[in-house]
Design an enzyme around this catalytic site. Structure first.
Site, mmCIF file in Angstrom:
data_model
loop_
_atom_site.group_PDB
_atom_site.id
_atom_site.type_symbol
_atom_site.label_atom_id
_atom_site.label_comp_id
_atom_site.label_asym_id
_atom_site.label_seq_id
_atom_site.Cartn_x
_atom_site.Cartn_y
_atom_site.Cartn_z
ATOM 1 N N TYR A 115 67.164 46.693 20.217
ATOM 2 C CA TYR A 115 67.520 45.991 21.459
ATOM 3 C C TYR A 115 66.309 45.952 22.401
ATOM 4 O O TYR A 115 65.187 46.243 21.982
ATOM 5 C CB TYR A 115 68.761 46.636 22.079
ATOM 6 C CG TYR A 115 69.979 46.507 21.180
ATOM 7 C CD1 TYR A 115 70.505 45.247 20.881
ATOM 8 C CD2 TYR A 115 70.571 47.623 20.601
ATOM 9 C CE1 TYR A 115 71.606 45.117 20.046
ATOM 10 C CE2 TYR A 115 71.679 47.501 19.766
ATOM 11 C CZ TYR A 115 72.194 46.236 19.485
ATOM 12 O OH TYR A 115 73.273 46.101 18.653
ATOM 13 N N THR B 140 80.350 50.469 21.091
ATOM 14 C CA THR B 140 80.822 49.218 21.687
ATOM 15 C C THR B 140 82.231 48.926 21.212
ATOM 16 O O THR B 140 82.506 48.976 20.012
ATOM 17 C CB THR B 140 79.874 48.074 21.273
ATOM 18 O OG1 THR B 140 78.605 48.340 21.847
ATOM 19 C CG2 THR B 140 80.377 46.724 21.749
ATOM 20 N N ARG C 180 68.122 57.186 23.882
ATOM 21 C CA ARG C 180 68.458 57.051 22.460
ATOM 22 C C ARG C 180 67.373 56.227 21.780
ATOM 23 O O ARG C 180 67.026 55.131 22.243
ATOM 24 C CB ARG C 180 69.817 56.368 22.292
ATOM 25 C CG ARG C 180 70.339 56.523 20.878
ATOM 26 C CD ARG C 180 71.766 56.031 20.714
ATOM 27 N NE ARG C 180 72.484 56.919 19.816
ATOM 28 C CZ ARG C 180 73.420 56.527 18.968
ATOM 29 N NH1 ARG C 180 73.804 55.271 18.911
ATOM 30 N NH2 ARG C 180 74.013 57.380 18.183
ATOM 31 N N GLY D 174 67.539 52.950 23.889
ATOM 32 C CA GLY D 174 66.191 52.532 23.470
ATOM 33 C C GLY D 174 66.103 52.408 21.960
ATOM 34 O O GLY D 174 65.005 52.516 21.400
HETATM 35 C C1 LIG Z 1 82.157 50.281 16.393
HETATM 36 C C2 LIG Z 1 80.791 50.832 16.647
HETATM 37 C C3 LIG Z 1 80.117 50.449 17.805
HETATM 38 C C4 LIG Z 1 78.845 50.978 18.088
HETATM 39 N N1 LIG Z 1 78.232 50.654 19.257
HETATM 40 C C5 LIG Z 1 77.094 51.292 19.648
HETATM 41 C C6 LIG Z 1 76.559 51.142 20.962
HETATM 42 O O1 LIG Z 1 77.107 50.462 21.838
HETATM 43 N N2 LIG Z 1 75.414 51.816 21.238
HETATM 44 C C7 LIG Z 1 74.775 52.608 20.321
HETATM 45 O O2 LIG Z 1 73.729 53.192 20.615
HETATM 46 N N3 LIG Z 1 75.275 52.765 19.075
HETATM 47 C C8 LIG Z 1 76.433 52.167 18.732
HETATM 48 N N4 LIG Z 1 76.990 52.415 17.487
HETATM 49 C C9 LIG Z 1 76.373 53.428 16.613
HETATM 50 C C10 LIG Z 1 77.014 54.794 16.870
HETATM 51 O O3 LIG Z 1 76.691 55.315 18.128
HETATM 52 C C11 LIG Z 1 76.593 55.827 15.823
HETATM 53 O O4 LIG Z 1 75.211 56.032 15.892
HETATM 54 C C12 LIG Z 1 76.956 55.386 14.405
HETATM 55 O O5 LIG Z 1 78.303 54.961 14.332
HETATM 56 C C13 LIG Z 1 76.751 56.528 13.408
HETATM 57 O O6 LIG Z 1 77.655 57.578 13.681
HETATM 58 P P1 LIG Z 1 78.950 57.812 12.733
HETATM 59 O O7 LIG Z 1 78.432 57.786 11.340
HETATM 60 O O8 LIG Z 1 79.461 59.176 13.175
HETATM 61 O O9 LIG Z 1 79.914 56.700 12.981
HETATM 62 C C14 LIG Z 1 78.245 51.877 17.178
HETATM 63 C C15 LIG Z 1 78.923 52.232 16.007
HETATM 64 C C16 LIG Z 1 80.180 51.744 15.751
HETATM 65 C C17 LIG Z 1 80.909 52.199 14.502
#
Ligand SMILES: Cc1cc2nc3c(=O)[nH]c(=O)nc-3n(C[C@H](O)[C@H](O)[C@H](O)COP(=O)(O)O)c2cc1C
Length: 366
Positions: A175, A28, A223, A171
């Protein structure tokens, strides 16, 4: 130096042909005023495609205009203007030789009504529960459940028409869809609750009805997360047997790929096995699986929201798990937020150019 060649092997499954195994995790960004993704959003995704990401997953995209989100400037795929914005995003990624799937998101009990144009509308969820033991709203009515399902299906059909290469249903993370899965937030005693068949029915109906409309060949991903925003230690499925009962109805409904969200990809799910959530999903269903969580970074993402920086970290563990074919794809979040060229640098062993993730990256779109 880690030999990362396995990450850059092409893969083909579920009618998706990907040039490598790196997925951009859905993130997001809140950069879509009026809920419309603009040229800056298109350029942001295009840069990740140019940076050799195999499959981009978009940020969570709302399935309606009233109950789906309370987060500012989150895009939807409902209005004509938003759909045109997404067409622009998809075209840009395709021109750069990339592939892009959309994540469809309904915040359910985590929508704060006060932040929405319709504060009078209660937030939707299986049993009106955000924190276990403290109901806030009425459980969703049968009519609301039907509406929510139809909105997910319509959004998926629109995404296919726009040209997205895949649809991912969100999923996970407590949420709306997840509020039906978890027995702490789903206390229903009708057909939408109770045992695993009941608690998976909402997701299964979304998948089944989408499958009927998009055809057998269109890639559908879901997911899921064992952990919850309210409880990082939660295990939605306490045993492999329960996990099988969670995933099997989703396979029968027509899901192609499981995207298992963990905060740290290397953590085993159950005692007595090294497999992580994606490893178990693949083992139990035979379906391709995506893992995620702190790839290439020293710290995890929830702490990053609170301002913690993360240093580049070794990819040895990841490579070992992928060489054992425990899962098929790996999603990368913050490292790609920080640096659109992360994959290129990993591919070319430019390790000294890998960047530290800092909170500043959260507030920028580049
Ligand atoms: C800024 C930000 C926004 C995120 N928004 C979502 C989202 O919209 N949907 C989702 O399933 N996960 C969201 N996540 C989780 C990420 O998809 C991911 O699972 C999480 O950052 C772990 O990965 P990383 O350690 O490589 O950052 C978000 C994470 C971050 C950092």
């Amino acid at each position: 130096m880690t030999d990362t060649r396995i990450l850059f092997e092409p893969v083909e499954f579920a009618n998706l042909s990907l040039k490598n195994r790196i997925v951009m995790a859905p993130m997001t960004r809140s950069f879509s005023p009026g809920n419309i993704p603009g040229d800056d959003v298109a350029a942001y995704y295009r840069r990740r495609a140019e940076g050799d990401v195999g499959l981009i997953l978009t940020e969570g995209v709302s399935t309606n205009e009233d109950t789906a989100t309370g987060t500012p400037n989150v895009p939807n795929i409902v209005t004509d203007a938003a759909k045109a914005g997404w067409r622009n995003v998809v075209d840009g990624v395709h021109k750069a030789g990339g592939k892009i799937g959309i994540q469809l998101w309904h915040e359910g009990p985590f929508r704060n009504p006060e932040n929405t144009p319709h504060p009078e509308i209660p937030s939707w969820s299986a049993s009106g529960i955000k924190m276990p033991g403290k109901p806030l709203w009425e459980p969703m009515s049968e009519a609301e459940i039907e509406t929510a399902i139809t909105e997910f299906v319509d959004a998926a059909v629109a995404a296919k028409e726009i040209g997205f290469d895949a649809v991912e249903f969100h999923g996970a993370h407590s949420y709306l869809i997840d509020s039906f899965f978890w027995d702490q937030t789903n206390l229903r005693d009708d057909k939408w609750g109770g045992d695993w068949d009941g608690r998976t029915r909402f997701a299964s109906e979304i998948i089944r009805r989408t499958r009927a409309k998009v055809g057998a060949d269109y890639p559908l991903i879901i997911r899921l997360s064992q952990w919850k925003q309210q409880d990082f230690a939660a295990k939605t499925a306490a045993t492999p047997q329960e996990l099988e009962r969670w995933l099997t109805p989703l396979v029968e409904a027509g899901i192609d790929v499981f995207h298992m969200s963990q905060r740290r990809f290397w953590e085993p799910t159950y005692e007595g096995s090294e497999l992580n959530d994606a490893g178990w999903a693949k083992k139990l269903t035979g379906k391709p699986a995506i893992s995620v969580g702190s790839v290439g970074l020293s710290g995890e993402f929830i702490a990053a929201y609170a301002g913690e920086a993360s240093e580049p970290a070794s990819l040895d563990r990841l490579v070992e798990m992928m060489e054992r074919e425990e899962f098929d794809l790996i999603a990368v979040g913050r490292a790609l937020l920080q640096d659109p060229d992360w994959a290129v640098k990993v591919r070319d062993n430019r390790n000294d150019e890998l960047q530290t993730f800092t909170k500043d990256a959260l507030g920028k779109l580049f």
